[in-house]
Motif scaffolding. Structure first.
Motif, short mmCIF file in Angstrom:
data_model
loop_
_atom_site.label_atom_id
_atom_site.label_comp_id
_atom_site.label_asym_id
_atom_site.label_seq_id
_atom_site.Cartn_x
_atom_site.Cartn_y
_atom_site.Cartn_z
N GLY A 115 -9.14 0.18 1.01
CA GLY A 115 -8.54 -1.10 0.64
C GLY A 115 -7.58 -1.56 1.73
N TYR B 276 -7.42 -5.49 -9.80
CA TYR B 276 -7.12 -5.35 -8.37
C TYR B 276 -8.30 -5.78 -7.48
CZ TYR B 276 -2.92 -2.79 -9.83
OH TYR B 276 -1.73 -2.44 -10.40
N PRO B 277 -9.50 -5.23 -7.71
CA PRO B 277 -10.63 -5.72 -6.89
C PRO B 277 -10.86 -7.23 -7.05
CG PRO B 277 -11.37 -4.10 -8.52
CD PRO B 277 -9.89 -4.06 -8.51
N VAL C 156 0.01 5.28 -7.62
CA VAL C 156 -1.31 5.60 -8.17
C VAL C 156 -1.44 7.10 -8.46
CG1 VAL C 156 -3.80 5.61 -7.69
CG2 VAL C 156 -2.48 3.52 -7.35
N TYR D 64 -2.44 -9.47 -7.83
CA TYR D 64 -1.93 -8.09 -7.69
C TYR D 64 -0.64 -7.91 -8.51
CZ TYR D 64 -5.05 -6.71 -3.78
OH TYR D 64 -6.12 -6.37 -2.99
N TYR E 71 0.82 -1.22 0.00
CA TYR E 71 0.00 0.00 0.00
C TYR E 71 0.85 1.27 0.00
CZ TYR E 71 -4.55 -2.13 -0.21
OH TYR E 71 -5.66 -2.78 -0.68
N ASP F 272 -0.09 -5.28 -11.49
CA ASP F 272 0.96 -4.27 -11.53
C ASP F 272 1.75 -4.34 -12.84
OD1 ASP F 272 0.37 -3.08 -9.13
OD2 ASP F 272 2.00 -4.01 -7.99
N LEU G 48 0.35 7.77 -11.62
CA LEU G 48 -0.39 7.33 -12.80
C LEU G 48 -1.50 8.33 -13.11
CD1 LEU G 48 -0.46 3.48 -12.20
CD2 LEU G 48 0.59 4.67 -14.13
N ALA H 122 -14.33 1.19 -1.23
CA ALA H 122 -13.23 1.35 -2.19
C ALA H 122 -13.75 1.23 -3.63
CB ALA H 122 -12.14 0.31 -1.93
N LEU I 224 -7.70 3.67 -1.80
CA LEU I 224 -6.55 2.99 -1.21
C LEU I 224 -6.66 2.89 0.31
CD1 LEU I 224 -3.65 4.41 -3.42
CD2 LEU I 224 -4.77 2.18 -3.58
N LYS J 178 1.39 -0.89 -14.78
CA LYS J 178 2.60 -0.06 -14.68
C LYS J 178 3.49 -0.24 -15.91
CE LYS J 178 2.83 0.21 -9.64
NZ LYS J 178 1.55 -0.40 -9.20
N TYR K 187 -8.61 -8.81 -4.66
CA TYR K 187 -9.14 -8.60 -3.30
C TYR K 187 -10.26 -9.60 -3.01
CZ TYR K 187 -10.96 -5.82 0.69
OH TYR K 187 -11.38 -5.37 1.93
C1 LIG Z 1 0.45 0.56 -9.66
C2 LIG Z 1 -0.67 0.30 -8.83
C3 LIG Z 1 -1.99 0.50 -9.15
C4 LIG Z 1 -2.40 1.04 -10.49
C5 LIG Z 1 -2.95 0.13 -8.17
C6 LIG Z 1 -4.26 0.22 -8.31
C7 LIG Z 1 -5.12 -0.26 -7.31
C8 LIG Z 1 -6.49 -0.35 -7.39
C9 LIG Z 1 -7.24 0.12 -8.58
C10 LIG Z 1 -7.18 -0.93 -6.26
C11 LIG Z 1 -8.51 -1.04 -6.15
C12 LIG Z 1 -9.29 -1.65 -5.06
C13 LIG Z 1 -10.67 -1.68 -5.23
C14 LIG Z 1 -11.35 -1.03 -6.38
C15 LIG Z 1 -11.59 -2.35 -4.25
C16 LIG Z 1 -10.87 -3.27 -3.31
C17 LIG Z 1 -9.66 -2.65 -2.76
C18 LIG Z 1 -8.63 -2.24 -3.81
C19 LIG Z 1 -7.76 -1.21 -3.12
C20 LIG Z 1 -7.80 -3.46 -4.17
#
Ligand SMILES: *C/C=C(C)/C=C/C=C(C)/C=C/C1=C(C)CCCC1(C)C
Length: 246
Positions: free
Chosen positions: A136, A198-199, A100, A220, A93, A224, A103, A153, A133, A228, A202
Protein backbone atom coordinates in the motif's frame (compact mmCIF):
# COMPACT_ATOMS: atom_id res chain seq x y z
CA UNK A 1 -5.17 10.54 39.75
CA UNK A 2 -3.21 8.88 36.97
CA UNK A 3 -5.86 9.48 34.30
CA UNK A 4 -6.02 13.16 35.07
CA UNK A 5 -2.28 13.38 34.58
CA UNK A 6 -2.54 11.59 31.25
CA UNK A 7 -5.38 13.82 30.08
CA UNK A 8 -3.45 16.96 30.99
CA UNK A 9 -0.44 15.69 29.10
CA UNK A 10 -2.53 15.12 26.00
CA UNK A 11 -4.22 18.52 26.16
CA UNK A 12 -1.12 20.67 26.43
CA UNK A 13 0.19 19.29 23.15
CA UNK A 14 0.50 21.89 20.40
CA UNK A 15 -1.72 21.74 17.34
CA UNK A 16 1.06 21.04 14.79
CA UNK A 17 -0.66 23.16 12.15
CA UNK A 18 0.60 26.59 11.14
CA UNK A 19 -2.37 27.57 8.96
CA UNK A 20 -6.06 27.79 9.78
CA UNK A 21 -8.66 25.23 8.86
CA UNK A 22 -10.87 26.59 6.04
CA UNK A 23 -14.64 26.20 6.47
CA UNK A 24 -15.01 24.54 3.05
CA UNK A 25 -12.17 22.07 3.61
CA UNK A 26 -14.24 18.98 4.35
CA UNK A 27 -11.23 16.69 4.41
CA UNK A 28 -9.58 19.05 6.92
CA UNK A 29 -12.74 19.03 9.02
CA UNK A 30 -12.72 15.22 8.98
CA UNK A 31 -9.11 15.24 10.22
CA UNK A 32 -10.18 17.58 13.01
CA UNK A 33 -13.21 15.52 14.05
CA UNK A 34 -11.36 12.22 14.07
CA UNK A 35 -8.45 13.73 16.04
CA UNK A 36 -10.80 14.91 18.79
CA UNK A 37 -12.75 11.64 18.78
CA UNK A 38 -9.52 9.63 19.08
CA UNK A 39 -8.47 11.65 22.12
CA UNK A 40 -11.86 11.14 23.77
CA UNK A 41 -11.86 7.44 22.95
CA UNK A 42 -8.37 6.97 24.41
CA UNK A 43 -9.30 8.53 27.74
CA UNK A 44 -12.56 6.58 27.75
CA UNK A 45 -11.00 3.16 27.12
CA UNK A 46 -8.37 3.60 29.83
CA UNK A 47 -10.83 4.89 32.42
CA UNK A 48 -13.31 2.11 31.60
CA UNK A 49 -10.77 -0.60 32.41
CA UNK A 50 -12.02 -0.22 35.99
CA UNK A 51 -15.55 -1.20 34.98
CA UNK A 52 -14.83 -4.58 33.37
CA UNK A 53 -13.77 -7.95 34.74
CA UNK A 54 -10.08 -8.81 34.58
CA UNK A 55 -10.27 -10.96 31.45
CA UNK A 56 -11.44 -7.95 29.40
CA UNK A 57 -8.94 -5.43 30.74
CA UNK A 58 -6.23 -6.23 28.20
CA UNK A 59 -8.70 -5.75 25.35
CA UNK A 60 -9.55 -2.27 26.59
CA UNK A 61 -5.87 -1.46 27.06
CA UNK A 62 -5.18 -2.48 23.48
CA UNK A 63 -8.13 -0.39 22.23
CA UNK A 64 -6.80 2.59 24.17
CA UNK A 65 -3.31 2.13 22.75
CA UNK A 66 -4.69 1.94 19.21
CA UNK A 67 -6.66 5.18 19.56
CA UNK A 68 -3.85 6.85 21.52
CA UNK A 69 -1.20 6.10 18.90
CA UNK A 70 -3.59 7.18 16.16
CA UNK A 71 -4.41 10.40 18.03
CA UNK A 72 -0.73 11.24 18.18
CA UNK A 73 -0.32 10.71 14.42
CA UNK A 74 -3.52 12.58 13.59
CA UNK A 75 -2.08 15.67 15.27
CA UNK A 76 0.68 15.63 12.64
CA UNK A 77 -1.44 14.39 9.73
CA UNK A 78 -3.97 17.12 10.32
CA UNK A 79 -1.15 19.69 10.28
CA UNK A 80 0.25 18.38 6.99
CA UNK A 81 -3.20 18.44 5.41
CA UNK A 82 -4.17 21.93 6.62
CA UNK A 83 -0.82 23.42 5.62
CA UNK A 84 -0.22 21.69 2.29
CA UNK A 85 -3.47 19.98 1.14
CA UNK A 86 -1.41 16.87 0.33
CA UNK A 87 -1.66 13.35 1.73
CA UNK A 88 0.35 12.77 4.93
CA UNK A 89 1.41 9.39 3.53
CA UNK A 90 4.41 8.75 5.77
CA UNK A 91 2.63 9.59 9.04
CA UNK A 92 -0.40 7.60 7.89
CA UNK A 93 1.60 4.46 7.22
CA UNK A 94 3.71 4.73 10.38
CA UNK A 95 0.43 4.92 12.28
CA UNK A 96 -0.98 1.87 10.49
CA UNK A 97 2.25 -0.04 10.96
CA UNK A 98 1.74 0.28 14.73
CA UNK A 99 -2.04 0.15 15.06
CA UNK A 100 -2.82 -2.69 12.63
CA UNK A 101 -0.63 -5.21 14.53
CA UNK A 102 -2.28 -4.03 17.76
CA UNK A 103 -5.71 -4.65 16.24
CA UNK A 104 -4.51 -8.11 15.27
CA UNK A 105 -3.56 -8.63 18.93
CA UNK A 106 -7.14 -7.62 19.74
CA UNK A 107 -8.48 -10.13 17.19
CA UNK A 108 -6.27 -12.76 18.73
CA UNK A 109 -7.52 -12.02 22.27
CA UNK A 110 -11.13 -12.33 21.13
CA UNK A 111 -10.50 -15.52 19.18
CA UNK A 112 -8.74 -17.00 22.17
CA UNK A 113 -11.79 -16.30 24.32
CA UNK A 114 -13.92 -18.22 21.81
CA UNK A 115 -11.81 -21.14 20.73
CA UNK A 116 -8.40 -22.79 20.92
CA UNK A 117 -6.15 -20.87 18.56
CA UNK A 118 -2.63 -21.72 17.52
CA UNK A 119 -0.13 -18.91 17.90
CA UNK A 120 0.76 -19.49 14.24
CA UNK A 121 -2.55 -17.76 13.46
CA UNK A 122 -1.18 -14.56 14.92
CA UNK A 123 1.99 -14.86 12.84
CA UNK A 124 -0.01 -15.42 9.64
CA UNK A 125 -2.19 -12.38 10.26
CA UNK A 126 0.83 -10.31 11.18
CA UNK A 127 2.77 -11.23 8.04
CA UNK A 128 -0.33 -10.70 5.89
CA UNK A 129 -0.80 -7.21 7.35
CA UNK A 130 2.86 -6.32 6.75
CA UNK A 131 2.64 -7.29 3.07
CA UNK A 132 -0.62 -5.35 2.76
CA UNK A 133 0.82 -2.19 4.31
CA UNK A 134 4.22 -2.30 2.59
CA UNK A 135 2.67 -2.57 -0.86
CA UNK A 136 0.00 0.00 0.00
CA UNK A 137 2.79 2.40 0.92
CA UNK A 138 4.87 1.68 -2.19
CA UNK A 139 1.81 2.28 -4.38
CA UNK A 140 0.80 5.51 -2.63
CA UNK A 141 4.29 6.97 -2.40
CA UNK A 142 4.80 6.41 -6.14
CA UNK A 143 7.63 3.90 -5.70
CA UNK A 144 5.64 1.30 -7.58
CA UNK A 145 2.85 1.13 -10.14
CA UNK A 146 -0.29 2.02 -8.13
CA UNK A 147 -2.38 -0.76 -9.68
CA UNK A 148 0.19 -3.53 -9.23
CA UNK A 149 0.75 -2.50 -5.59
CA UNK A 150 -3.02 -2.43 -5.07
CA UNK A 151 -3.49 -5.97 -6.38
CA UNK A 152 -0.71 -7.36 -4.14
CA UNK A 153 -2.07 -5.54 -1.05
CA UNK A 154 -5.58 -6.82 -1.85
CA UNK A 155 -4.31 -10.39 -2.06
CA UNK A 156 -2.62 -10.00 1.33
CA UNK A 157 -5.87 -8.70 2.85
CA UNK A 158 -7.89 -11.55 1.30
CA UNK A 159 -5.32 -13.97 2.71
CA UNK A 160 -5.94 -12.55 6.21
CA UNK A 161 -9.69 -12.96 5.78
CA UNK A 162 -9.17 -16.53 4.67
CA UNK A 163 -6.98 -17.24 7.71
CA UNK A 164 -9.61 -15.85 10.10
CA UNK A 165 -12.56 -17.59 8.47
CA UNK A 166 -11.00 -21.00 8.00
CA UNK A 167 -10.42 -22.81 11.28
CA UNK A 168 -13.07 -23.88 13.73
CA UNK A 169 -13.61 -20.42 15.21
CA UNK A 170 -17.12 -20.04 13.83
CA UNK A 171 -18.35 -23.36 15.22
CA UNK A 172 -16.80 -22.87 18.65
CA UNK A 173 -18.29 -19.40 18.95
CA UNK A 174 -21.69 -20.95 19.60
CA UNK A 175 -20.57 -22.22 23.00
CA UNK A 176 -19.28 -18.83 24.15
CA UNK A 177 -21.31 -16.33 26.19
CA UNK A 178 -23.56 -13.93 24.22
CA UNK A 179 -21.19 -11.02 24.93
CA UNK A 180 -18.17 -12.92 23.65
CA UNK A 181 -20.16 -13.98 20.59
CA UNK A 182 -20.96 -10.35 19.85
CA UNK A 183 -17.29 -9.42 20.13
CA UNK A 184 -16.40 -12.31 17.86
CA UNK A 185 -19.02 -11.48 15.21
CA UNK A 186 -17.99 -7.83 15.26
CA UNK A 187 -14.38 -8.78 14.70
CA UNK A 188 -15.27 -10.97 11.71
CA UNK A 189 -17.32 -8.10 10.24
CA UNK A 190 -14.66 -5.50 10.93
CA UNK A 191 -11.93 -7.27 8.99
CA UNK A 192 -14.22 -7.74 5.97
CA UNK A 193 -16.58 -4.74 5.93
CA UNK A 194 -14.76 -2.21 8.09
CA UNK A 195 -11.37 -2.79 6.51
CA UNK A 196 -12.88 -2.74 2.97
CA UNK A 197 -13.27 1.03 3.31
CA UNK A 198 -9.49 1.44 3.03
CA UNK A 199 -9.07 -0.10 -0.44
CA UNK A 200 -12.12 1.95 -1.48
CA UNK A 201 -10.23 5.09 -0.44
CA UNK A 202 -7.17 3.92 -2.34
CA UNK A 203 -9.25 3.33 -5.49
CA UNK A 204 -10.85 6.79 -5.25
CA UNK A 205 -7.51 8.42 -4.50
CA UNK A 206 -5.21 6.67 -6.94
CA UNK A 207 -6.94 4.47 -9.47
CA UNK A 208 -9.82 6.54 -10.94
CA UNK A 209 -8.85 9.70 -12.80
CA UNK A 210 -6.21 12.03 -11.37
CA UNK A 211 -4.74 11.51 -7.92
CA UNK A 212 -7.34 12.82 -5.48
CA UNK A 213 -5.92 13.39 -1.99
CA UNK A 214 -9.12 15.03 -0.68
CA UNK A 215 -11.29 11.96 -1.35
CA UNK A 216 -8.53 9.59 -0.30
CA UNK A 217 -8.05 11.17 3.11
CA UNK A 218 -11.70 11.73 3.94
CA UNK A 219 -12.36 8.04 3.29
CA UNK A 220 -9.30 6.91 5.28
CA UNK A 221 -10.32 9.17 8.18
CA UNK A 222 -13.81 7.73 8.18
CA UNK A 223 -12.37 4.21 8.05
CA UNK A 224 -10.12 4.92 11.03
CA UNK A 225 -13.12 6.20 12.98
CA UNK A 226 -15.00 2.97 12.32
CA UNK A 227 -12.16 0.49 12.75
CA UNK A 228 -10.41 2.05 15.72
CA UNK A 229 -13.11 3.87 17.71
CA UNK A 230 -16.36 2.10 16.83
CA UNK A 231 -14.73 -1.32 16.96
CA UNK A 232 -13.26 -0.48 20.39
CA UNK A 233 -16.67 0.68 21.61
CA UNK A 234 -18.36 -2.55 20.53
CA UNK A 235 -15.70 -4.57 22.37
CA UNK A 236 -16.17 -2.29 25.38
CA UNK A 237 -19.93 -2.85 25.26
CA UNK A 238 -19.51 -6.62 25.16
CA UNK A 239 -17.01 -6.39 28.04
CA UNK A 240 -19.30 -4.29 30.24
CA UNK A 241 -22.33 -6.47 29.47
CA UNK A 242 -20.51 -9.64 30.40
CA UNK A 243 -18.79 -8.14 33.44
CA UNK A 244 -22.13 -7.04 34.87
CA UNK A 245 -23.74 -10.39 34.16
CA UNK A 246 -21.21 -12.31 36.21
C1 LIG B 1 -6.25 1.64 12.16
C2 LIG B 1 -5.88 1.35 10.83
C3 LIG B 1 -6.30 0.28 10.08
C4 LIG B 1 -7.24 -0.75 10.63
C5 LIG B 1 -5.83 0.20 8.73
C6 LIG B 1 -6.15 -0.74 7.86
C7 LIG B 1 -5.69 -0.65 6.53
C8 LIG B 1 -6.06 -1.48 5.50
C9 LIG B 1 -6.98 -2.63 5.70
C10 LIG B 1 -5.52 -1.18 4.19
C11 LIG B 1 -5.73 -1.92 3.10
C12 LIG B 1 -5.25 -1.67 1.72
C13 LIG B 1 -5.66 -2.58 0.75
C14 LIG B 1 -6.45 -3.80 1.08
C15 LIG B 1 -5.34 -2.41 -0.70
C16 LIG B 1 -4.87 -1.02 -1.03
C17 LIG B 1 -3.86 -0.54 -0.08
C18 LIG B 1 -4.36 -0.48 1.37
C19 LIG B 1 -3.10 -0.47 2.21
C20 LIG B 1 -5.11 0.83 1.56
Amino acid sequence: MKYLLMLTGLMVMPSFAAGDLAADDMTGVSFWLVTAALLAATVFFFVERDNVSSKWKTSLTVSGLVTGIAFWHYMYMRGVWVDTQTSPIVYRYIDWLLTVPLLIVEFYLILRAVTNVASSLFTKLFVGSLVMLIFGYLGEAGNMNAMVAFVIAMLAWLYMIQVLYSGEGAAAAKQASPAVQTAYKTMMLIIVVGWAVYPLGYVLGHLVGDTNPASLNIVYNFADFVNKILFGLIIWHAAVTESQGT
